[in-house]
Motif scaffolding. Structure first.
Motif, PDB file in Angstrom:
ATOM      1  N   GLN A  90       0.857  -1.186   0.000  1.00 15.04           N
ATOM      2  CA  GLN A  90       0.000   0.000   0.000  1.00 15.04           C
ATOM      3  C   GLN A  90       0.894   1.237   0.000  1.00 15.04           C
ATOM      4  O   GLN A  90       1.947   1.242   0.625  1.00 15.04           O
ATOM      5  CB  GLN A  90      -0.888  -0.011   1.240  1.00 15.04           C
ATOM      6  N   ARG A 153      -5.631   7.001  -5.666  1.00 13.48           N
ATOM      7  CA  ARG A 153      -6.176   5.978  -6.569  1.00 13.48           C
ATOM      8  C   ARG A 153      -7.463   5.400  -5.988  1.00 13.48           C
ATOM      9  O   ARG A 153      -8.451   5.213  -6.676  1.00 13.48           O
ATOM     10  CB  ARG A 153      -5.158   4.857  -6.798  1.00 13.48           C
ATOM     11  N   HIS A 154      -7.417   5.099  -4.693  1.00 11.17           N
ATOM     12  CA  HIS A 154      -8.588   4.530  -4.021  1.00 11.17           C
ATOM     13  C   HIS A 154      -9.303   5.568  -3.148  1.00 11.17           C
ATOM     14  O   HIS A 154     -10.270   5.242  -2.493  1.00 11.17           O
ATOM     15  CB  HIS A 154      -8.172   3.343  -3.151  1.00 11.17           C
ATOM     16  N   GLU A 156      -8.400   7.246  -0.253  1.00 14.69           N
ATOM     17  CA  GLU A 156      -8.372   6.850   1.151  1.00 14.69           C
ATOM     18  C   GLU A 156      -7.368   7.728   1.890  1.00 14.69           C
ATOM     19  O   GLU A 156      -6.265   7.952   1.406  1.00 14.69           O
ATOM     20  CB  GLU A 156      -7.941   5.384   1.266  1.00 14.69           C
TER      21      GLU A 156
END
Length: 194
Positions: A90, A153-154, A156
């Protein structure tokens, strides 16, 4: 500044003493790594601090992309891949880093909280709030340091903090700290990164 973490979730009957011994044996190898702000060697044990799993999950704050890349592609990460398989790594872009009042103390636990960035929000406000959250965490009793980062990208936001005691007054997943390599922690830029 770049944040990075991978998680190795281990079988329920795994001897976590193996992870402790591994960190004891190799943890010092990154104590002088160029470009590394710090690496916190973290683990969770089923039933300890409310963890539902046994897990090895180091967390990194990098000062430079070159340092991170030399770790991932230069051979150091390969040892973990050889022993456990290749985990998902990650990665978050750094938003803020703050030192706490306990900055000189050894870290005992780490707390990670993650939350999605909702649709339809003003991104600058969310990121400013995340940076302010790192500052708030660093101001709490026993905080060694705190960071905020975002994965665009996500979408978060992650908050990560190190503590000099076992009962931090914040919510999130709690990890035991086995070792901290911090060759360039003093070079991590303080405050918001934009």
């Amino acid at each position: 500044m770049h944040a990075m973490q991978y998680e190795l979730t281990l079988p329920a009957d795994y001897d976590m003493g193996i992870i402790r011994a591994r960190v004891s044996r190799i943890g010092h190898l990154l104590d002088g790594w160029e470009g590394l702000g710090f690496k916190a060697y973290l683990m969770r044990e089923r039933g300890v601090h409310g963890s539902p799993v046994d897990q090895y999950a180091p967390f990194y704050l990098w000062n430079t992309v070159e340092g991170m890349n030399s770790f991932l592609w230069g051979g150091a990460f390969q040892g973990l891949v050889d022993d456990f398989g290749r985990p998902v790594v990650q990665h978050w872009t750094g938003l803020a880093y703050e030192e706490g009042a306990a900055a000189g103390a050894p870290a005992r636990v780490a707390v990670r909280s993650r939350r999605p960035v909702p649709e339809g929000v003003e991104l600058s406000e969310v990121m400013a709030d995340a940076a302010a959250g790192a500052r708030r965490l660093a101001g709490l009793d026993g905080a060694v340091c705190a960071a905020a980062a975002v994965d665009p990208r996500h979408w978060e936001v992650v908050h990560f903090s190190l503590w000099d005691h076992d009962a931090p007054e914040t919510s999130g997943e709690v990890f035991q700290v086995l070792h901290v390599s911090a060759p360039e922690r003093d070079l991590l830029p303080r405050g918001p990164r934009w």
